[in-house]
Scaffold this motif. Structure first.
Motif, short mmCIF file in Angstrom:
data_model
loop_
_atom_site.label_atom_id
_atom_site.label_comp_id
_atom_site.label_asym_id
_atom_site.label_seq_id
_atom_site.Cartn_x
_atom_site.Cartn_y
_atom_site.Cartn_z
N GLU A 50 -39.53 4.99 -31.09
CA GLU A 50 -38.70 6.15 -31.37
C GLU A 50 -37.23 5.81 -31.19
OE1 GLU A 50 -37.28 9.09 -32.72
OE2 GLU A 50 -39.46 9.38 -32.51
N ARG A 71 -34.55 8.18 -31.96
CA ARG A 71 -33.69 9.36 -32.07
C ARG A 71 -32.54 9.34 -31.07
NH1 ARG A 71 -37.86 14.28 -31.91
NH2 ARG A 71 -38.86 12.78 -30.48
N ARG A 115 -30.12 3.99 -35.69
CA ARG A 115 -31.48 4.50 -35.85
C ARG A 115 -32.19 3.92 -37.07
NH1 ARG A 115 -28.03 8.39 -34.50
NH2 ARG A 115 -27.75 9.09 -36.64
#
Length: 400
Positions: free
Chosen positions: A39, A41, A46
């Motif tokens: 992940e 975020r 990103r």
């Protein structure tokens, strides 16, 4: 100094087959995605360009992480192709040269042992260090993959492991020198790297090198809106022999250098490395750092070497920045494009910045027989390869 290429293979974000990935490159596809293995975020960067396949089952998985396993796969596949062209050597006459991103203690390996630690550092063993295997660092040794591959092949000739962002170019340079000196007859050069580990993404974003934008607004290198590159990962391998080998796919030369800068090298250093290889080339594959001021400086300083009208490509815009594997991926991709007689477009280029050199915006037929390719990395490292299409040269000489 140059060498002939008898075999090649890779594992890349655009595919594991050379033909498949080159076709996607020529179609202008870009491997950038916001779906990574973890992940992102909360990360400033990103986006990434990951390899989507998984390594094959291997007895070496005890000692290598996924990128090292990909490196061995590419090396064995390249050697198999070379053997099909009549290249067969082992023992003292086969040398193995490896390019590796560098020794990094990956966060996910240490998290179980460090996440519960306290500032006063009391009870560190009970708080988690006991859960870290005592030999965990063995998977991170820089020469693991090199040693295991050499053992697989009974290769006992000259060889070395090089570390850092331009390690692929360094490994190629050393292999070509060993061939020229006659200390080996065949060199197997492989390189692998990933810029998609959590600690690497954090560092690249903090240095302003990697993009912090989203997919919808992602601009290509040499675009007026460029705001940093997309980190990627790859493994690639080449089998080299001295010039004149039957069935050669291409000819290659390599050079590297450094200037001690804390981040990427100056444009003058990049030009100095490029000048050691260029021979009237009219196509250059840029270092694709995707920062307008840096891109402009690179174009300006290369123009006197190549001519202001030289064509500019950037395969890393499609594959992502590939660290130590860059030089080998550039060599395979660009040699394959020359063999097809087409230059690849700069993937995602919408509004080219003004300046010398002509950015390639769509697949472009070419009569060029060679391409100069450049790569950079911190601290102050510059690499270059020059690939020459032997098939085009031989066809031209027969026609003449």
């Amino acid at each position: 100094m140059s060498a002939d290429v008898l075999g090649w293979a890779w594992r890349t974000p655009l595919g594991d087959s050379v033909d498949t990935a080159v076709s996607r490159l020529l179609a202008g596809e870009r491997a950038a995605t916001d779906t990574l293995r973890f992940e992102t975020r909360t990360y400033a960067c990103r986006l990434g360009a990951p390899i989507l396949s998984v390594p094959q089952r291997s007895k070496h998985a005890r000692f290598l992480r996924r990128m090292g396993l990909f490196g061995l796969e590419a090396a064995h596949a390249a050697l198999q192709q070379a053997r099909a062209h009549g290249c067969e050597v082992s023992g003292e006459r086969l040398g193995v040269f490896c390019g590796y991103g560098g020794l990094r203690a990956h966060w996910d390996d240490m998290m179980e042992g460090l996440s519960a630690q306290q500032p006063e550092q009391g009870g560190t063993w009970e708080r988690g260090l006991k859960r870290i295997h005592p030999y965990w660092m063995l998977k991170h040794l820089s020469n693991n993959a090199h040693a295991l591959l050499a053992a697989d092949l009974s290769a006992r000739g000259d060889g070395a492991t090089y570390g850092g962002a331009t390690a692929g170019a360094q490994a190629l340079s050393a292999a070509i020198r060993s061939l020229e000196a006659g200390s080996i007859d065949v060199a197997l050069v492989f390189a692998y790297d990933s810029l998609l580990e959590p600690e690497t993404l954090v560092d690249l974003a903090a240095r302003g090198a990697a993009t912090t934008g989203d997919l919808a607004n992602l601009a290509a290198p040499y675009d007026v809106h460029a705001r940093g590159f997309v980190p990627g990962e790859a493994a690639a391998a080449l089998v080299l022999q001295r010039p004149g080998a039957a069935g050669a796919l291409a000819s290659i030369a390599a050079a590297d250098g450094a200037d001690g800068q804390a981040s990427d090298p100056s444009s003058e250093t990049l030009a100095a490395v490029a000048s050691r290889l260029t021979q009237g080339d009219t196509v250059v594959d840029g270092s694709a750092r995707a920062l307008p001021a840096v891109d402009a400086a690179e174009r300006s300083i290369l123009a006197p070497l190549l001519g202001g009208g030289a064509r500019l490509t950037a395969v890393q815009s499609a594959f992502g920045q590939l660290g130590a594997a860059t030089a080998l991926v550039q060599a395979i991709a660009l040699a394959s494009c020359l063999r097809r007689g087409v230059l690849p477009p700069i993937a995602g280029l919408r509004e080219p910045a003004e300046g010398p050199l002509v950015p390639v915006r769509e697949p472009t037929p070419t009569e060029a027989q060679s391409v100069l390719a450049l790569s950079t990395g911190a601290p102050g490292l510059a690499g270059a390869v020059r690939v020459h299409d032997l098939g085009r040269t031989r066809r031209s000489s027969v026609t003449g």
